[in-house]
Design a protein around this motif. Structure first.
Motif, PDB file in Angstrom:
ATOM      1  N   TRP A   1       5.285  -2.378   0.734  1.00 50.15           N
ATOM      2  CA  TRP A   1       4.171  -3.000   1.425  1.00 50.15           C
ATOM      3  C   TRP A   1       2.930  -2.244   0.991  1.00 50.15           C
ATOM      4  O   TRP A   1       2.880  -1.016   1.084  1.00 50.15           O
ATOM      5  N   GLU A   2       1.944  -2.972   0.478  1.00 52.13           N
ATOM      6  CA  GLU A   2       0.702  -2.328   0.063  1.00 52.13           C
ATOM      7  C   GLU A   2      -0.319  -2.459   1.183  1.00 52.13           C
ATOM      8  O   GLU A   2      -0.707  -3.565   1.551  1.00 52.13           O
ATOM      9  N   TYR A   3      -0.705  -1.328   1.747  1.00 48.15           N
ATOM     10  CA  TYR A   3      -1.700  -1.272   2.810  1.00 48.15           C
ATOM     11  C   TYR A   3      -3.093  -1.270   2.189  1.00 48.15           C
ATOM     12  O   TYR A   3      -3.240  -1.179   0.976  1.00 48.15           O
ATOM     13  N   ASP A   4      -4.115  -1.313   3.041  1.00 47.23           N
ATOM     14  CA  ASP A   4      -5.482  -1.203   2.539  1.00 47.23           C
ATOM     15  C   ASP A   4      -5.690   0.125   1.819  1.00 47.23           C
ATOM     16  O   ASP A   4      -6.391   0.200   0.827  1.00 47.23           O
ATOM     17  N   ASP A   5      -5.065   1.178   2.344  1.00 45.73           N
ATOM     18  CA  ASP A   5      -5.210   2.497   1.758  1.00 45.73           C
ATOM     19  C   ASP A   5      -3.868   3.218   1.776  1.00 45.73           C
ATOM     20  O   ASP A   5      -3.662   4.158   2.544  1.00 45.73           O
ATOM     21  N   GLY A   6      -2.954   2.758   0.953  1.00 42.28           N
ATOM     22  CA  GLY A   6      -1.645   3.388   0.870  1.00 42.28           C
ATOM     23  C   GLY A   6      -0.570   2.391   0.504  1.00 42.28           C
ATOM     24  O   GLY A   6      -0.822   1.189   0.348  1.00 42.28           O
ATOM     25  N   VAL A   7       0.642   2.896   0.376  1.00 39.69           N
ATOM     26  CA  VAL A   7       1.793   2.063   0.041  1.00 39.69           C
ATOM     27  C   VAL A   7       3.000   2.636   0.800  1.00 39.69           C
ATOM     28  O   VAL A   7       3.106   3.846   0.988  1.00 39.69           O
ATOM     29  N   GLY A   8       3.861   1.751   1.260  1.00 40.79           N
ATOM     30  CA  GLY A   8       5.059   2.177   1.972  1.00 40.79           C
ATOM     31  C   GLY A   8       6.204   1.234   1.701  1.00 40.79           C
ATOM     32  O   GLY A   8       6.048   0.202   1.036  1.00 40.79           O
ATOM     33  N   LEU A   9       7.349   1.573   2.226  1.00 38.54           N
ATOM     34  CA  LEU A   9       8.517   0.704   2.064  1.00 38.54           C
ATOM     35  C   LEU A   9       8.378  -0.523   2.956  1.00 38.54           C
ATOM     36  O   LEU A   9       7.932  -0.424   4.094  1.00 38.54           O
ATOM     37  N   ALA A  10       8.750  -1.680   2.425  1.00 42.42           N
ATOM     38  CA  ALA A  10       8.729  -2.913   3.210  1.00 42.42           C
ATOM     39  C   ALA A  10       9.799  -2.807   4.286  1.00 42.42           C
ATOM     40  O   ALA A  10      10.881  -2.274   4.044  1.00 42.42           O
ATOM     41  N   GLN A  11       9.498  -3.293   5.458  1.00 45.55           N
ATOM     42  CA  GLN A  11      10.448  -3.252   6.566  1.00 45.55           C
ATOM     43  C   GLN A  11      11.354  -4.475   6.526  1.00 45.55           C
ATOM     44  O   GLN A  11      10.892  -5.579   6.276  1.00 45.55           O
ATOM     45  N   ALA A  12      12.629  -4.247   6.717  1.00 51.42           N
ATOM     46  CA  ALA A  12      13.582  -5.367   6.769  1.00 51.42           C
ATOM     47  C   ALA A  12      13.366  -6.143   8.056  1.00 51.42           C
ATOM     48  O   ALA A  12      13.121  -5.556   9.111  1.00 51.42           O
ATOM     49  N   ASP A  13      13.430  -7.450   7.960  1.00 49.11           N
ATOM     50  CA  ASP A  13      13.252  -8.281   9.173  1.00 49.11           C
ATOM     51  C   ASP A  13      14.501  -8.338  10.001  1.00 49.11           C
ATOM     52  O   ASP A  13      15.576  -8.266   9.560  1.00 49.11           O
TER      53      ASP A  13
END
Length: 130
Positions: free
Chosen positions: A118-130
């Motif tokens: 998941w690309e945030y406005d200022d950062g990147v993280g792992l996408a959350q599983a639904d």
């Protein structure tokens, strides 16, 4: 690996500059320094970037073209993950994907996984599983 002279990574948790620079130096096989951790005789630089969202610290390892790094980005990420005992996120070129890139996660136990981010406005993280 292509003929570029930099590699980018994201650390899950922020770490002291000295530990980051030493881990990156060992992983690349080059003496490196950062703005906050200067080292005499360094041939490369680690740019450390804090992020407020997702993985907390970005790293850009830069070295002169005349000093090649023979290890792959994946191998360097795995060494950094093992050394700092935390997960390391990075992307690689992948023409087979729609975006042209594939995100990888190196874990402290040596695993290398393909992940969604998941690309945030200022950062990147792992996408959350639904």
């Amino acid at each position: 690996m292509t003929d570029q002279n930099f590699m980018n990574f994201f650390l899950e948790q922020a770490a002291p500059d000295a530990a980051v620079v030493l881990a990156c130096s060992r992983a690349c096989g080059l003496p490196l320094e950062s703005e906050a951790y200067l080292q005499e005789g360094s041939v490369g630089f680690v740019q450390v970037i804090p992020y407020p969202e997702g993985f907390e610290m970005g790293l850009c390892i830069i070295w002169p073209p005349s000093t090649p790094v023979s290890l792959s980005q994946a191998a360097v990420a795995q060494d950094i993950a093992r050394e700092l005992r935390q997960r390391v996120l990075f992307d690689v070129e992948d023409p087979a994907t729609a975006s042209g890139e594939r995100w990888m996660l190196a874990t402290p136990d040596g695993a290398l996984l393909t992940v969604d981010v998941w690309e945030y406005d200022d950062g990147v993280g792992l996408a959350q599983a639904d």
